[in-house]
Write a protein that holds these residues in place. Structure first.
Motif, PDB file in Angstrom:
ATOM      1  N   GLU A   5      -5.832  -9.908 -21.654  1.00  0.00           N
ATOM      2  CA  GLU A   5      -4.987 -10.333 -22.767  1.00  0.00           C
ATOM      3  C   GLU A   5      -4.195  -9.162 -23.341  1.00  0.00           C
ATOM      4  OE1 GLU A   5      -7.127 -12.471 -25.700  1.00  0.00           O
ATOM      5  OE2 GLU A   5      -7.707 -14.106 -24.356  1.00  0.00           O
ATOM      6  N   THR A   6      -4.823  -7.998 -23.416  1.00  0.00           N
ATOM      7  CA  THR A   6      -4.127  -6.815 -23.933  1.00  0.00           C
ATOM      8  C   THR A   6      -2.926  -6.478 -23.072  1.00  0.00           C
ATOM      9  OG1 THR A   6      -6.111  -5.882 -24.934  1.00  0.00           O
ATOM     10  CG2 THR A   6      -4.342  -4.329 -24.358  1.00  0.00           C
ATOM     11  N   TRP A   7      -3.128  -6.479 -21.760  1.00  0.00           N
ATOM     12  CA  TRP A   7      -2.033  -6.101 -20.872  1.00  0.00           C
ATOM     13  C   TRP A   7      -1.021  -7.221 -20.693  1.00  0.00           C
ATOM     14  CZ3 TRP A   7      -0.690  -1.360 -19.709  1.00  0.00           C
ATOM     15  CH2 TRP A   7      -1.619  -0.343 -19.965  1.00  0.00           C
ATOM     16  N   GLU A   8      -1.413  -8.462 -20.960  1.00  0.00           N
ATOM     17  CA  GLU A   8      -0.424  -9.550 -21.035  1.00  0.00           C
ATOM     18  C   GLU A   8       0.537  -9.268 -22.189  1.00  0.00           C
ATOM     19  OE1 GLU A   8       0.342 -12.251 -19.440  1.00  0.00           O
ATOM     20  OE2 GLU A   8      -1.372 -13.074 -18.364  1.00  0.00           O
ATOM     21  N   ASP A   9      -0.023  -8.794 -23.329  1.00  0.00           N
ATOM     22  CA  ASP A   9       0.821  -8.466 -24.476  1.00  0.00           C
ATOM     23  C   ASP A   9       1.731  -7.290 -24.164  1.00  0.00           C
ATOM     24  OD1 ASP A   9      -0.355 -10.501 -25.904  1.00  0.00           O
ATOM     25  OD2 ASP A   9      -1.790  -9.194 -26.939  1.00  0.00           O
TER      26      ASP A   9
END
Length: 785
Positions: free
Chosen positions: A80-84
């Motif tokens: 999720e962090t790297w999706e952001d």
């Protein structure tokens, strides 16, 4: 009637059904398998060069730390962090404008690497049961039972996930929801099955306190000619018996006389002999008359016809004639009810021997239709055992239908995994499961008998036959349900109907020619209808999906034509009109979108820019902090500034710039449209703020630096950005699959895009490819689709 389905039983069934849920399939395109760890070799140096000033480890209070991620597997563990990160890079929100910037090639390369790294993320786990949402429930009930039911008004609002009400994880079910589904099952079954109660008809009695007029001695009293009345609710048309209990004090030479009435019609006249004393002892005169009534409210009354009052009569007991009414009663219906359409369809079913179908065969048919799959061993026997075996056929059907509608197999769309399947393997959906998924995607309702027959013949697991079936279903008028449900949620029109009435002349824009446009309920309805009809036309006529942005036509009625400045359109019905001579194109020029993205009395470049980012470019701006709005109560210093200048001052705050740097430049491109969508060249003067009229400046910029001028320029700029097609594909996939997408789904999106016409891909072709992709037709055992 009380039905034998308890809340604990239903909850147990829900739990059991959830145990067998099937999930998962991977996309059609092959997952990328990098030969090296591109994250370590390319992303890590990029982060150190451009991001480490703000996102390196610096102490206990450090927020987002990106420098601690060294390998691709580290990034996938924090998907999720790297999706952001991927989103803000793609949106040019990071690095900040004042910081050193990667060149276009560097940015594009890092975006590509992150997509490939995250595409290798593992499945995110077991999906939840997919419940029918309110619109699906209402259409299903209508198509199965012939009963119109407003599910949105009856049930709690459906949860919204990733922008749509079809996402399984958001379609939760509370204890209240269980209670409502149980009670609704009985209500709907009673609507669909007319039970003959004529042998023991219902009695509806209005006692003294429910009747009009003054009362004494335990009754309502008429001391002069008049009427005592009350209202009955009649459930259906038929024959009824109206009766009353009366008494009278006598005077003169005649008996007291009364009439029974329904509405303005007098049904009969009667002499009244019973005295009030006899009535109090339980012996009133009771009179009745039969009548034919329609369904609905009826005012029934007892009318006093021959009042007599001679105060000088020598006999004091004969001076005053009065009428006493104890109660009025309606009994019925007294005749058998006509069969409902649902019952007529069942009555017309014949068995193999040419005789009417047996109860067991009829129940097997109902299980197949209502639970959307063939009956399993023992299910028909259990349904037959629910009602009293000696009960009448329609009574038994009522109980059985209630049980079918209260079952989780109706409320949900389970896809149980076959026994023996190995976790992680991909399995094809059965024909029965495909029929249900396809029908709810394209028609928003249960499979019809033709589709169920095709499933029973194994036609849907044949890829060629399946594609032809998809095409035929899109040609069917029922596919308008897809246009209605998807377009209104994609365009974020859900709150439009709740907006308060307003006039364009009282806001910050006036329509060309000075005519006033009022945001009436009829206009709001027409606005939404235009967007739905427009989307449906692009889909049904196999037009390019780019027409959604570029079309120089729309569907409008007289009210919308006034908003758009188009002459010669009359009446309330929508019709196709040309926009070629206007500055209006596609969905961005539609009144529903422009009104929904405005403030109540003025436009909002922020809201409109945010809408373009979310709906058309698939970018979700960072959540805004609670900071003052520069357009609300501007101080004397900022009041003299133009709209652009005030927002520019607002963006000087770094906390504001993070969002507004991407939203505002897009929203300004739509400023030529007023709050209700009328065209304007200038903002009106504001004497209260001592501000003169100023021209509208529609110039703007997309993320990445592509500049444009005005709405038509914005359309052309978006035409040169492939993110619109990708965004539309992703949103249709979310709607169809009932789940959100992640970076692991990027090969799926790319694979569908590769199958489309590269010049003018049609919306119809896109929908067909989604219905035929492996993610839709297969599931991964123990994982997501």
């Amino acid at each position: 009637m009380t039905f034998g389905l308890s809340k604990p039983l239903v909850l147990s069934l829900l739990a059991l059904a959830s145990l067998g849920l099937a999930a998962g399939a991977h996309p059609d395109a092959q997952d990328p398998v990098p030969s090296r760890d591109a994250f370590a070799s390319e992303v890590v140096p990029f982060v150190e060069r451009y991001c480490s000033e703000c996102h390196a480890e610096a102490g206990e209070d450090q927020g987002l730390v990106l420098t601690r991620f060294r390998m691709g597997e580290d990034a996938r563990a924090a998907e999720e962090t790297w999706e952001d990160v991927l989103a803000v890079l793609d949106l040019f929100e990071m690095p900040p404008r004042e910081a050193a910037q990667p060149n276009a090639h560097e940015r594009a390369r890092i975006v590509q690497v992150l997509e490939e790294v995250l595409a290798l993320s593992p499945d995110r786990g077991l999906m939840g049961l997919r419940r029918l949402n309110a619109a699906e429930y209402a259409r299903t009930v209508r198509d199965l039972l012939g009963v119109e039911f407003d599910a949105r008004a009856h049930f709690p609002p459906d949860g919204i996930g990733h922008g749509f009400d079809t996402v399984a994880e958001s379609l939760t079910l509370s204890d209240l929801g269980v209670e409502l589904y149980l009670s609704t099952a009985g209500i709907l079954a009673s609507e669909a099955v007319a039970v003959d109660r004529s042998a023991d008809p219902e009695r509806r009695r209005l006692a003294r306190e429910q009747l009009s007029g003054a009362g004494r001695s335990g009754a309502k009293v008429l001391s002069t000619n008049g009427i005592i009345a009350g209202t009955f609710e009649v459930p259906r048309a038929g024959r009824y018996r109206l009766s009353t209990a009366v008494a009278a004090t006598q005077a003169g030479t005649e008996l007291a006389r009364m009439g029974l009435t329904i509405g303005k019609q007098q049904l009969g006249e009667f002499d009244v002999e019973a005295t009030p004393g006899r009535a109090r002892l339980g012996f009133p005169d009771v009179y009745a008359v039969d009548c034919q009534l329609t369904a609905g409210s009826h005012r029934a009354g007892v009318r006093f016809l021959n009042d007599y009052y001679v105060p000088e009569h020598p006999d004091p007991t004969r001076r005053d004639r009065n009428l006493y009414v104890q109660w009025i009663e309606l009994t019925g219906p007294l005749d058998p009810p006509p069969l409902t359409p649902f019952q007529q369809a069942l009555a017309g079913r014949m068995g193999p021997d040419g005789q009417p179908e047996s109860e067991a065969r009829r129940l097997a048919h109902l299980v197949h239709r209502i639970w959307r799959r063939p009956a399993r061993t023992g299910e028909v026997d259990r349904l037959m055992a629910l009602p009293d075996s000696e009960g009448a056929a329609d009574d038994r059907l009522l109980v059985q239908l209630t049980a079918l509608l209260a079952s989780p197999y109706f409320i949900f769309r389970p896809e149980p995994e076959p026994r023996g399947e190995v976790a992680g393997e991909v399995r094809a959906l059965s024909d029965v499961e495909l029929a249900s998924s396809l029908s709810y995607f394209l028609w928003g309702t249960t499979p019809d008998p033709g589709l169920q027959l095709a499933a029973s013949r194994g036609e849907l697991t044949d890829s060629k036959a399946y594609r032809l079936r998809v095409e035929r279903m899109l040609d069917d008028p029922r596919s308008r349900a897809l246009s209605e449900s998807f377009s209104t949620q994609w365009l974020q029109l859900g709150g439009l109907q709740s907006l308060e009435a307003q006039s364009e002349s009282s806001s910050d824009a006036a329509p060309t020619g000075g005519e006033s446009v009022e945001l009436s309920a009829a206009l709001k309805q027409a606005m939404v209808a235009e967007s739905v009809s427009f989307f449906d036309a692009v889909l049904r006529q196999d037009l390019s999906l780019w027409q959604l942005l570029e079309a120089d036509w729309t569907h409008a009625n007289e009210a919308l034509a006034q908003v758009y400045g188009i002459e010669g359109v009359e009446g309330e019905g929508l019709r196709r009109v040309s926009l070629a001579s206007t500055q209006r194109r596609g969905v961005m020029g539609q009144a529903a979108v422009l009104t929904r993205t405005s403030e109540p009395t003025r436009t909002s470049p922020v809201r409109r820019g945010k809408w373009v980012l979310e709906a058309l470019l698939g970018a979700a701006p960072t959540a805004a902090p609670a900071l003052p709005n520069p357009l609300e109560d501007p101080d004397s210093e900022s009041a003299a500034l133009s709209l652009r200048e005030r927002w520019a001052v607002h963006r000087e705050d770094p906390a504001c710039a993070l969002c507004h740097d991407s939203m505002d430049p897009i929203g300004f491109g739509l400023e030529n449209y007023g709050p209700l969508g009328t065209w304007r060249e200038t903002y009106p003067a504001s004497p209260a703020l001592d501000r003169a009229a100023e021209p509208v400046d529609g110039s703007g910029e997309l993320p990445g630096g592509r500049v444009f001028d005005g709405p038509l320029g914005l359309v052309r700029a978006l035409r040169g950005d492939d993110r619109f097609q990708e965004t539309l594909t992703r949103k249709l996939l979310v709607y169809a699959l009932g789940r959100g997408l992640s970076a692991a789904d990027r090969p799926l999106v790319a694979g569908i895009g590769a199958t489309l016409d590269q010049g003018e891909p049609s919306l119809r072709q896109l929908v067909i490819e989604i219905a035929c992709c492996e993610a839709f037709t297969h599931r991964r055992v123990g994982g997501v689709r």
